[in-house]
Motif scaffolding. Structure first.
Motif, PDB file in Angstrom:
ATOM      1  N   MET A  54      25.527 -26.317  34.380  1.00 21.85           N
ATOM      2  CA  MET A  54      24.484 -26.728  35.300  1.00 21.85           C
ATOM      3  C   MET A  54      25.045 -26.121  36.600  1.00 21.85           C
ATOM      4  SD  MET A  54      22.195 -29.842  36.531  1.00 21.85           S
ATOM      5  CE  MET A  54      21.286 -30.050  35.069  1.00 21.85           C
ATOM      6  N   LYS A  55      26.281 -25.892  37.185  1.00 20.11           N
ATOM      7  CA  LYS A  55      26.746 -25.839  38.404  1.00 20.11           C
ATOM      8  C   LYS A  55      26.323 -24.276  38.537  1.00 20.11           C
ATOM      9  CE  LYS A  55      30.534 -29.181  38.480  1.00 20.11           C
ATOM     10  NZ  LYS A  55      31.805 -29.386  38.400  1.00 20.11           N
ATOM     11  N   GLU A  56      26.348 -23.404  37.674  1.00 25.19           N
ATOM     12  CA  GLU A  56      26.248 -22.238  37.986  1.00 25.19           C
ATOM     13  C   GLU A  56      24.707 -21.853  38.354  1.00 25.19           C
ATOM     14  OE1 GLU A  56      26.378 -22.416  33.736  1.00 25.19           O
ATOM     15  OE2 GLU A  56      27.993 -22.828  34.945  1.00 25.19           O
ATOM     16  N   TYR A  57      23.692 -22.522  37.836  1.00 21.99           N
ATOM     17  CA  TYR A  57      22.468 -22.526  37.931  1.00 21.99           C
ATOM     18  C   TYR A  57      21.768 -23.086  39.140  1.00 21.99           C
ATOM     19  CZ  TYR A  57      22.697 -20.891  33.253  1.00 21.99           C
ATOM     20  OH  TYR A  57      23.243 -20.101  32.068  1.00 21.99           O
ATOM     21  N   LEU A  58      22.611 -24.189  39.889  1.00 23.77           N
ATOM     22  CA  LEU A  58      22.091 -24.806  40.921  1.00 23.77           C
ATOM     23  C   LEU A  58      23.280 -24.781  41.917  1.00 23.77           C
ATOM     24  CD1 LEU A  58      20.511 -27.894  39.317  1.00 23.77           C
ATOM     25  CD2 LEU A  58      19.341 -26.026  40.355  1.00 23.77           C
ATOM     26  N   VAL A  59      23.210 -23.966  42.868  1.00 23.25           N
ATOM     27  CA  VAL A  59      24.172 -23.904  44.104  1.00 23.25           C
ATOM     28  C   VAL A  59      23.659 -24.257  45.348  1.00 23.25           C
ATOM     29  CG1 VAL A  59      25.638 -22.075  45.029  1.00 23.25           C
ATOM     30  CG2 VAL A  59      24.964 -21.718  42.695  1.00 23.25           C
ATOM     31  N   ILE A  60      24.277 -25.083  45.894  1.00 26.83           N
ATOM     32  CA  ILE A  60      24.160 -25.688  47.328  1.00 26.83           C
ATOM     33  C   ILE A  60      24.874 -24.794  48.477  1.00 26.83           C
ATOM     34  CG2 ILE A  60      24.121 -27.555  49.063  1.00 26.83           C
ATOM     35  CD1 ILE A  60      23.581 -29.465  46.647  1.00 26.83           C
ATOM     36  N   THR A  61      24.237 -24.208  49.299  1.00 24.57           N
ATOM     37  CA  THR A  61      24.871 -23.399  50.533  1.00 24.57           C
ATOM     38  C   THR A  61      24.359 -23.799  51.665  1.00 24.57           C
ATOM     39  OG1 THR A  61      24.478 -21.494  48.953  1.00 24.57           O
ATOM     40  CG2 THR A  61      24.958 -20.993  51.038  1.00 24.57           C
ATOM     41  N   GLY A  62      25.420 -24.132  52.644  1.00 26.20           N
ATOM     42  CA  GLY A  62      25.197 -24.703  54.075  1.00 26.20           C
ATOM     43  C   GLY A  62      24.984 -23.455  54.977  1.00 26.20           C
ATOM     44  N   TYR A  63      23.803 -23.907  55.852  1.00 23.84           N
ATOM     45  CA  TYR A  63      23.576 -23.117  57.035  1.00 23.84           C
ATOM     46  C   TYR A  63      24.514 -23.178  58.196  1.00 23.84           C
ATOM     47  CZ  TYR A  63      18.736 -22.593  55.068  1.00 23.84           C
ATOM     48  OH  TYR A  63      17.594 -22.431  54.093  1.00 23.84           O
ATOM     49  N   ALA A  64      24.628 -22.023  58.835  1.00 23.51           N
ATOM     50  CA  ALA A  64      25.518 -21.933  59.975  1.00 23.51           C
ATOM     51  C   ALA A  64      25.197 -23.084  61.194  1.00 23.51           C
ATOM     52  CB  ALA A  64      25.960 -20.676  60.421  1.00 23.51           C
ATOM     53  N   GLN A  65      23.971 -22.957  61.127  1.00 21.64           N
ATOM     54  CA  GLN A  65      23.349 -23.941  62.257  1.00 21.64           C
ATOM     55  C   GLN A  65      22.086 -24.606  61.740  1.00 21.64           C
ATOM     56  OE1 GLN A  65      22.447 -21.606  65.759  1.00 21.64           O
ATOM     57  NE2 GLN A  65      24.381 -21.679  66.587  1.00 21.64           N
ATOM     58  N   PRO A  66      21.774 -25.843  61.782  1.00 18.81           N
ATOM     59  CA  PRO A  66      20.732 -26.693  61.077  1.00 18.81           C
ATOM     60  C   PRO A  66      19.483 -26.298  61.785  1.00 18.81           C
ATOM     61  CG  PRO A  66      22.387 -28.030  62.668  1.00 18.81           C
ATOM     62  CD  PRO A  66      22.804 -26.749  62.698  1.00 18.81           C
ATOM     63  N   VAL A  67      18.496 -26.264  61.149  1.00 18.65           N
ATOM     64  CA  VAL A  67      17.123 -25.623  61.376  1.00 18.65           C
ATOM     65  C   VAL A  67      16.160 -26.810  61.308  1.00 18.65           C
ATOM     66  CG1 VAL A  67      15.165 -23.946  60.546  1.00 18.65           C
ATOM     67  CG2 VAL A  67      17.740 -23.353  60.154  1.00 18.65           C
ATOM     68  N   TYR A  68      15.323 -27.134  62.337  1.00 20.88           N
ATOM     69  CA  TYR A  68      14.489 -28.226  62.224  1.00 20.88           C
ATOM     70  C   TYR A  68      13.180 -27.886  61.870  1.00 20.88           C
ATOM     71  CZ  TYR A  68      12.014 -32.134  64.277  1.00 20.88           C
ATOM     72  OH  TYR A  68      11.239 -33.492  64.339  1.00 20.88           O
ATOM     73  N   ARG A  69      13.051 -28.259  60.378  1.00 24.20           N
ATOM     74  CA  ARG A  69      12.049 -28.146  59.798  1.00 24.20           C
ATOM     75  C   ARG A  69      11.649 -29.279  58.420  1.00 24.20           C
ATOM     76  NH1 ARG A  69      13.781 -22.761  56.400  1.00 24.20           N
ATOM     77  NH2 ARG A  69      14.157 -22.022  58.368  1.00 24.20           N
TER      78      ARG A  69
END
Length: 62
Positions: A1-16
């Motif tokens: 499942m790890k190859e199908y769901l990938v969490i990536t961090g943003y360089a700066q947080p976005v307010y949304r």
């Protein structure tokens, strides 16, 4: 499942709106959902706050 769901961090947080808890706050991560037949193709993505990303990370690792 790890190859199908990938969490990536943003360089700066976005307010949304976090697409998991539906609260408007700083979004720090994006969950990429890959295609089942070809993991190189992107099916969709979700913007996640820090708390929801931590919870999804635990689910993905199991």
């Amino acid at each position: 499942m790890k190859e199908y769901l990938v969490i990536t961090g943003y360089a700066q947080p976005v307010y949304r709106k976090c697409e998991l808890c539906k609260k408007v706050k700083d979004v720090n991560y994006r969950l990429d959902v890959k295609h089942a037949e070809s993991p190189t193709m992107l099916t969709g993505s979700l913007d996640l706050c820090k708390v929801c990303a931590a919870n999804m990370g635990e689910i993905i690792q199991k």
